[in-house]
Design a protein around this motif. Structure first.
Motif, mmCIF file in Angstrom:
data_model
loop_
_atom_site.group_PDB
_atom_site.id
_atom_site.type_symbol
_atom_site.label_atom_id
_atom_site.label_comp_id
_atom_site.label_asym_id
_atom_site.label_seq_id
_atom_site.Cartn_x
_atom_site.Cartn_y
_atom_site.Cartn_z
ATOM 1 N N PRO A 15 0.811 -1.226 0.000
ATOM 2 C CA PRO A 15 0.000 0.000 0.000
ATOM 3 C C PRO A 15 0.842 1.274 0.000
ATOM 4 C CG PRO A 15 -0.884 -1.589 1.566
ATOM 5 C CD PRO A 15 0.422 -2.146 1.092
ATOM 6 N N ALA A 16 1.946 1.270 0.787
ATOM 7 C CA ALA A 16 2.810 2.456 0.850
ATOM 8 C C ALA A 16 3.448 2.731 -0.509
ATOM 9 C CB ALA A 16 3.884 2.266 1.915
ATOM 10 N N PHE A 17 3.826 1.670 -1.223
ATOM 11 C CA PHE A 17 4.408 1.776 -2.564
ATOM 12 C C PHE A 17 3.451 2.523 -3.490
ATOM 13 C CE2 PHE A 17 5.011 0.284 -6.868
ATOM 14 C CZ PHE A 17 6.370 -0.004 -7.021
ATOM 15 N N LEU A 18 2.163 2.138 -3.472
ATOM 16 C CA LEU A 18 1.163 2.770 -4.335
ATOM 17 C C LEU A 18 0.991 4.242 -3.983
ATOM 18 C CD1 LEU A 18 -1.565 -0.053 -4.262
ATOM 19 C CD2 LEU A 18 0.072 0.388 -6.090
ATOM 20 N N THR A 19 0.895 4.517 -2.684
ATOM 21 C CA THR A 19 0.656 5.895 -2.234
ATOM 22 C C THR A 19 1.858 6.792 -2.501
ATOM 23 O OG1 THR A 19 -0.815 5.088 -0.498
ATOM 24 C CG2 THR A 19 0.035 7.312 -0.237
ATOM 25 N N GLN A 20 3.058 6.319 -2.149
ATOM 26 C CA GLN A 20 4.262 7.128 -2.335
ATOM 27 C C GLN A 20 4.488 7.463 -3.806
ATOM 28 O OE1 GLN A 20 7.288 4.677 -0.640
ATOM 29 N NE2 GLN A 20 6.789 5.197 1.484
ATOM 30 N N THR A 21 4.342 6.467 -4.670
ATOM 31 C CA THR A 21 4.576 6.699 -6.092
ATOM 32 C C THR A 21 3.598 7.739 -6.637
ATOM 33 O OG1 THR A 21 5.377 4.425 -6.367
ATOM 34 C CG2 THR A 21 4.768 5.606 -8.367
ATOM 35 N N ALA A 22 2.335 7.641 -6.232
ATOM 36 C CA ALA A 22 1.329 8.602 -6.693
ATOM 37 C C ALA A 22 1.641 10.006 -6.183
ATOM 38 C CB ALA A 22 -0.061 8.161 -6.233
ATOM 39 N N GLN A 23 1.958 10.137 -4.892
ATOM 40 C CA GLN A 23 2.231 11.449 -4.303
ATOM 41 C C GLN A 23 3.460 12.108 -4.918
ATOM 42 O OE1 GLN A 23 2.437 10.366 -0.125
ATOM 43 N NE2 GLN A 23 0.401 11.211 0.280
ATOM 44 N N PHE A 24 4.539 11.351 -5.047
ATOM 45 C CA PHE A 24 5.773 11.918 -5.588
ATOM 46 C C PHE A 24 5.627 12.287 -7.071
ATOM 47 C CE2 PHE A 24 8.265 9.603 -2.102
ATOM 48 C CZ PHE A 24 8.419 10.774 -1.359
ATOM 49 N N THR A 25 4.886 11.491 -7.824
ATOM 50 C CA THR A 25 4.687 11.803 -9.237
ATOM 51 C C THR A 25 3.896 13.092 -9.397
ATOM 52 O OG1 THR A 25 4.701 9.438 -9.790
ATOM 53 C CG2 THR A 25 3.827 10.933 -11.453
ATOM 54 N N GLU A 26 2.864 13.271 -8.568
ATOM 55 C CA GLU A 26 2.087 14.514 -8.646
ATOM 56 C C GLU A 26 2.958 15.720 -8.293
ATOM 57 O OE1 GLU A 26 -2.285 16.122 -7.274
ATOM 58 O OE2 GLU A 26 -1.109 15.054 -5.788
ATOM 59 N N ARG A 27 3.860 15.548 -7.338
ATOM 60 C CA ARG A 27 4.685 16.677 -6.881
ATOM 61 C C ARG A 27 5.802 17.010 -7.863
ATOM 62 N NH1 ARG A 27 7.024 15.719 -1.104
ATOM 63 N NH2 ARG A 27 4.793 15.391 -0.780
ATOM 64 N N TYR A 28 6.474 15.975 -8.398
ATOM 65 C CA TYR A 28 7.668 16.216 -9.212
ATOM 66 C C TYR A 28 7.447 15.986 -10.703
ATOM 67 C CZ TYR A 28 9.713 15.990 -4.557
ATOM 68 O OH TYR A 28 9.990 16.188 -3.237
ATOM 69 N N LEU A 29 6.278 15.495 -11.075
ATOM 70 C CA LEU A 29 5.908 15.265 -12.475
ATOM 71 C C LEU A 29 6.947 14.391 -13.182
ATOM 72 C CD1 LEU A 29 4.542 18.831 -13.249
ATOM 73 C CD2 LEU A 29 3.242 16.790 -12.628
ATOM 74 N N ALA A 30 7.301 14.696 -14.421
ATOM 75 C CA ALA A 30 8.168 13.810 -15.205
ATOM 76 C C ALA A 30 9.550 13.651 -14.591
ATOM 77 C CB ALA A 30 8.289 14.331 -16.635
ATOM 78 N N SER A 31 10.011 14.639 -13.803
ATOM 79 C CA SER A 31 11.342 14.568 -13.190
ATOM 80 C C SER A 31 11.456 13.418 -12.189
ATOM 81 C CB SER A 31 11.683 15.894 -12.496
ATOM 82 O OG SER A 31 11.884 16.907 -13.453
ATOM 83 N N PHE A 32 10.329 12.923 -11.699
ATOM 84 C CA PHE A 32 10.372 11.794 -10.765
ATOM 85 C C PHE A 32 10.973 10.559 -11.431
ATOM 86 C CE2 PHE A 32 7.972 8.402 -8.277
ATOM 87 C CZ PHE A 32 8.820 8.469 -7.179
ATOM 88 N N ALA A 33 10.992 10.536 -12.754
ATOM 89 C CA ALA A 33 11.610 9.424 -13.492
ATOM 90 C C ALA A 33 13.081 9.284 -13.123
ATOM 91 C CB ALA A 33 11.460 9.640 -15.001
ATOM 92 N N PHE A 34 13.747 10.404 -12.851
ATOM 93 C CA PHE A 34 15.165 10.368 -12.439
ATOM 94 C C PHE A 34 15.319 9.648 -11.105
ATOM 95 C CE2 PHE A 34 18.623 12.298 -9.938
ATOM 96 C CZ PHE A 34 19.708 11.991 -10.732
#
Length: 402
Positions: free
Chosen positions: A28-47
């Motif tokens: 569950p934490a994996f799903l939540t963290q990935t969603a939150q960080f992607t919204e915050r950092y957008l495409a740069s989260f790929a790095f």
């Protein structure tokens, strides 16, 4: 089990170890963290994802190979290097395992609530009953391997389907994986997702499974290296699929529900059906993490007294029962989870340093020569995770006091 085992049997254990490690990391934490960080950092989260996968590889390749070659579990290796260290590591991992298992049971209960509108307490009981039932099989190992494979494949297919429907900007994500808009601001998410994918018990999940299966010794080292690589790759594919699914949704202008960000992605991508699909993914992710967490955490007790090995399945069932009772009585204690998260980040450099020292001890690995490049990669990973753990600890102390 040695080199005389036929390839079909070894391959079955290979798949079991891969999916045990991968599904343990995807909770569950994996799903939540990935969603939150992607919204915050957008495409740069790929790095952050790319760098975390490189670090994960350095951790897993070293730990899996040394554990398998020596035929010893992590706590046994630690005790040989420094008497008593294995007990300390086992205690820390058990504490973290309990805390995260409470959260995993809560996640599975929430998934059942979405699917069938069941009260969380009932969902928690069902989750505990299902997982305990699995470990009460006399030969639960092969059954567990198959369940974890099914869970992993279901999650990959469903999240992949949502990703394609959200039409993410793939080219921009590929570019930002190497050229993010700001390198420094991505330090915290890198720390968090590394701790979530190879922190605490997770880094030992697949390696201990191979030792329990008897796939040990120098003759199996290439096989084990392949298993470690595929385990990280499986986790990485899931992370990338989910990242792109979220990126497609937020790039289209949608805001994620801060209380349940991953659910928004599924609902936007597939409508009301997507919300139920999210419930299924959450349940599968959580229940597979309950299984992986319980199995690996209790494996840290097996070498301390014969009773832990003889009654292994009963101790695993007891571990799940206690986790479920805590969830039912006091819910998910936030401070406990915060502290467990800090411990995950701090345990990793300790156990990896132990493994790297052990890789040069003939009393542990015999005449096996651990590749120098892998050793240097491991040392670099220790330094990075030590710095990351220090930064994470500062943040944890602030949250705890705050």
């Amino acid at each position: 089990m040695n080199h005389t085992v036929n390839e079909k049997v070894r391959s079955r254990f290979l798949r079991g170890a891969i999916f045990l490690m991968a599904t343990s990391a995807i909770g569950p934490a994996f799903l939540t963290q990935t969603a939150q960080f992607t919204e915050r950092y957008l495409a740069s989260f790929a790095f952050a994802i790319l760098l975390s996968l490189i670090i994960d590889s350095g951790v897993q390749m070293n730990i899996w190979r040394v554990i398998s070659v020596s035929g010893k579990r992590g706590q046994e290796i630690a005790n040989e290097l420094l008497p008593g260290l294995g007990y300390v590591i086992a205690a820390l991992i058990l504490f973290g395992g309990f805390a995260f298992n409470i959260a995993n049971i809560g996640g599975a209960a929430l998934g059942l609530n979405v699917l069938f509108n069941l009260p969380l307490a009932v969902g928690g009981l069902i989750t505990a009953a299902l997982t305990i039932g699995l470990f009460l099989f006399k030969r639960f190992g092969p059954v567990m391997d198959r369940v974890m494979q099914i869970c992993g494949i279901v999650m990959l297919l469903m999240v992949g389907y949502v990703m394609f429907n959200s039409a993410p900007p793939v080219q921009e994500a590929a570019y930002r994986a190497f050229v993010p808009q700001d390198y420094m601001i991505l330090l915290l998410p890198i720390v968090t997702i590394v701790g979530g994918t190879v922190g605490g018990y997770i880094s030992f999940a697949g390696g201990h499974r191979l030792v329990d299966a008897g796939i040990t010794g120098k003759e199996n080292v290439k096989f084990v290296g392949r298993a470690a690589s595929l385990g990280i790759l499986t986790t990485g594919i899931m992370r990338v699929f989910l990242f792109l699914a979220v990126l497609g949704v937020v790039s289209a202008g949608y805001s994620l529900d801060e209380n349940n960000p991953a659910a928004t992605v599924f609902r936007v991508g597939l409508g009301d059906v997507g919300y139920y699909l999210f419930g299924l993914v959450l349940f599968v992710a959580a229940i597979s993490s309950v299984i992986g967490c319980a199995y690996t955490s209790v494996s840290f007790l097996r070498s301390f007294h014969p009773v832990f090995a003889e009654k292994n399945n009963l101790f695993i069932a007891g571990f799940i029962t206690i986790s479920a009772l805590i969830f039912l009585t006091i819910g998910q204690p936030v401070q406990l989870l915060i502290l467990a998260g800090a411990l995950n980040g701090l345990i990793l450099p300790i156990v990896l340093t132990t493994i790297l020292i052990a890789s040069r001890k003939k009393s542990i690995v015999g005449d096996y020569h651990h590749p120098t490049a892998l050793l240097l990669f491991g040392i670099l990973t220790v330094l990075v995770t030590m710095g990351a753990g220090y930064i994470a600890l500062e943040g944890i102390i602030e949250l705890w006091n705050g």
